[in-house]
Write an enzyme that holds these catalytic residues in place. Sequence first.
Site, PDB file in Angstrom:
ATOM      1  N   LYS A 129      12.118  10.062  -2.313  1.00  0.00           N
ATOM      2  CA  LYS A 129      13.106   8.658  -3.582  1.00  0.00           C
ATOM      3  C   LYS A 129      14.475   9.190  -3.245  1.00  0.00           C
ATOM      4  O   LYS A 129      15.499   8.129  -2.845  1.00  0.00           O
ATOM      5  CB  LYS A 129      12.904   8.486  -4.744  1.00  0.00           C
ATOM      6  N   THR A 160       1.109  -1.028  -0.071  1.00  0.00           N
ATOM      7  CA  THR A 160       0.186   0.334   0.202  1.00  0.00           C
ATOM      8  C   THR A 160       0.790   1.448   0.568  1.00  0.00           C
ATOM      9  O   THR A 160       1.847   1.258   0.466  1.00  0.00           O
ATOM     10  CB  THR A 160      -1.374   0.342   1.661  1.00  0.00           C
ATOM     11  N   LYS A 169       6.653   4.173   0.348  1.00  0.00           N
ATOM     12  CA  LYS A 169       8.163   5.029   0.564  1.00  0.00           C
ATOM     13  C   LYS A 169       7.886   5.935   2.191  1.00  0.00           C
ATOM     14  O   LYS A 169       9.003   6.218   2.700  1.00  0.00           O
ATOM     15  CB  LYS A 169       8.193   5.522  -0.080  1.00  0.00           C
ATOM     16  N   LEU A 191      14.191  -1.909  -9.523  1.00  0.00           N
ATOM     17  CA  LEU A 191      15.517  -1.961 -10.289  1.00  0.00           C
ATOM     18  C   LEU A 191      16.253  -2.179  -8.989  1.00  0.00           C
ATOM     19  O   LEU A 191      16.397  -1.790  -8.197  1.00  0.00           O
ATOM     20  CB  LEU A 191      15.753  -0.430 -10.643  1.00  0.00           C
ATOM     21  N   ALA A 203      11.618   0.850  -7.887  1.00  0.00           N
ATOM     22  CA  ALA A 203      10.314  -0.675  -8.710  1.00  0.00           C
ATOM     23  C   ALA A 203      11.420  -1.660  -8.610  1.00  0.00           C
ATOM     24  O   ALA A 203      12.062  -1.736  -7.301  1.00  0.00           O
ATOM     25  CB  ALA A 203       9.899  -0.284  -9.598  1.00  0.00           C
ATOM     26  N   GLU A 242      -0.156   7.584  -8.528  1.00  0.00           N
ATOM     27  CA  GLU A 242      -0.751   6.639  -7.765  1.00  0.00           C
ATOM     28  C   GLU A 242      -1.902   7.418  -7.742  1.00  0.00           C
ATOM     29  O   GLU A 242      -2.136   8.349  -9.118  1.00  0.00           O
ATOM     30  CB  GLU A 242       0.248   7.885  -6.404  1.00  0.00           C
TER      31      GLU A 242
END
Length: 815
Positions: free
Chosen positions: A682, A555, A579, A613, A611, A667
């Site tokens: 990120k 989620t 995240k 990677l 994702a 999203e």
Amino acid sequence: MKILKFGGSSLASPRRIKDVANIVLEHHQSDPVIAVFSAFGGVTNDLLKMAELAAAEDGSYKELLATNEKRHLDAVRELLPVQSQSGILSKVKTELNHLETLYEGVFLLNELSNKTKHVVAGFGEILSSLIIHGYFNSLKANPQYLDSRDFITCRNNNEKVQVNYKLTYDKIKEHFQSTGGALFIAPGFIAKNEQGVPSTLGRGGSDFTAAIFAAALDVEEVYIYTDVDGMYTANPSIVPQAYPIKSISYEEAMELSHFGAKVLYPPTLQPLVEKNIKIYIKNTFNPAGEGTTISKSSRENFRWVTGITHIDAVKLLNIEGSGMVGIPGFSKRFFEVLFQENINVVLITQASSEHSICVAVKDDEAQLAKEALDEAFEVEISFKKIKPVEIEENVAIVALVGDAMKSHHGLSGKMFSALGNNNINIRAIAQGSSERNISAVISKKDVPKALNTLHEQFFEVPSKELNLYITGVGNVGSKLLGQLEKQREYLLEKLRLKVRVMGLSNSRQMVFNEEGIDLKKWQAELENGEKADKEKFLEKVNGFNLRNSIFVDNTASTEISSWYKEYLRNSVSVVTCNKIACSDDFRNYLELQDLAREYGASFLYETNVGAGLPIIDTLKNLVASGDNIIKIQAVLSGSLNFVFNTYNATEPFYKVVEMAMKEGYTEPDPRIDLSGVDVARKILILARESGYRMELEDIEKENFLSEESLRASSNEEFFEILKAEEDRFKEIYRNASEKGKRLKYVAQLEDGKAKVGLQEVGPAHPFYDLSGSDNIVLFFTGRYPEQPLIVKGAGAGAEVTASGIFADIIRIGKK
């Protein structure tokens, strides 16, 4: 001669008794046989329950007595032809009348002595053996009846039995020297004391009866028939993968039976070891099966560990204090008190400092032991030289057993490491000097997990069971479940990983299955589940208490991420594409890392950036190997890269954003992506993984969206504003296009500062040709100062995100 013994489960019905008779007669074809019988299944428990009811002046014992009377009389009528029934019915009724009289006495006196308990407990064997003897008579097998009470003399104090072997053996030998015959029927369990009063050999004592006859007559082998295929590597009702042990030594069997393996009554082995008599544990319902052979040597057993067992009816007694240190005779006094109270010690451990002694005793003897020890050391306790004895409840002992353990290094380490990795706390440890047994005291609630963990470690084909609890079954979650189902056989065959999904939840429903959820039908199971509740979900995970448990969060929920700490504190690993936790307050991020280390769990979040990677993994390896991170430049939003790769000022900007939403690149609220917040999170995560203490507000953000669009109250309003601002987006695009450049939303970390924003990049830049929704990261480090280390590939989409989560699950499995 052969000695055969049949347990209560083998005699639970007339049909089973007929099967038992066939086994006896098959043995009897080649050898004389003594067949020893337990009570019909469940009868001994009923006999004792009736005694307790009578002692409590509860008249309902009569109803239970009537039920048992009917059961035995019905068995006679079903097993014997009518013309043979009267004599046996008369004998059975006589014994039942005697039993009724005893209960009446207990009821009237409101008292149940140990002596009376032993007398009434033995009636089950008397009744079963009389009926079975009559059945063999009806088969013309010419059986002789041996009343075991006429031969076996013992002294019985509670459950502690001392047999007068010389007197017993002399009686048995004398009888068989003067008696002919080839088939003998004997009740197990019963005996007499030296005063001639009926007694018993303790629960499970029918095995012991068979062993005593065998040793007295110097037979070569004893057959113990039960309802399983021998002694197992572990309790099969707790460890489904457990399997029968083909060969085992006397010493190994003693250890296993002492520590709770219920197939064999522990005292059984004593007379057989002395005479080197082989024991065969066989299954009444599978008489052709190999079973287990117990003998002097277990050379056929190639494993270092022969079996795993446990005792859960124990309590720990602990005494400690400075007054014990260096005081000669303290241990002697301690154990002498227990001896005087006739309390058996199951396990002993003492600190090398002599500051404490810890022992395990049967749970029903713990309070008596404490009172006796506190009284014996009353003076030392009053002067605070030692503390009063403490009782620790809800504990159990697990033990590894094997003759070959002393020849193999590192078994203790493997045992304790396997338990520790699954958050199983060890309260005490004991190992005999023979190195045949390693025992550990653990919490009783952890027994199933401990036994399965140890069995997996020492007995199974090198494989590992992973138990998943997944929340979020939308785009990413459903793709993950599909991948797990598709790769199930590959994981087991190639990676030796058995992956089970034990729980699933979405925002509305949740479902759990102790056998594992069928991934071909998970939607239906979830629809029929209970109402979703995050606290109850955690309670279920902890209640299952399974080894190698992993909580998977698919989620973007702040609330769900707040529960990670509780999972980690219970040694449940966490895998997440969410995240929020890692980009939250730095103290929270640090605490999650610390909890994972403290409780031996994994906290993996590779999909937080890029994702599927291997961006975070690559960065961690660079840092761990001592490389210095100079600069990171990256395009980290697959959605923004898709938007600016697709937008060319011919199709309206809002249409391109809608297309990105439809493809699953953004999203549900696209402003999270377009505002740069997602990219800021990120680069923040990468900064923290690089060693910087940084918060989200420290990230400099250059927005290309207007403040008005960011303040929109809904997606509909947001898109209306985008429509109105189309000219501005066209201008941004044309300014870059006229210079021969392309638009990329870039994140950068350099000199402890981070920023995100829309940039124009030329043809010489690695970002220029980045297509579709791909991500790219450039790592400039001490080892890669000029030509950066580049990670590039698909960085958005449910399929690749699910594969990244899958990869993290596999990392835990291979840990």
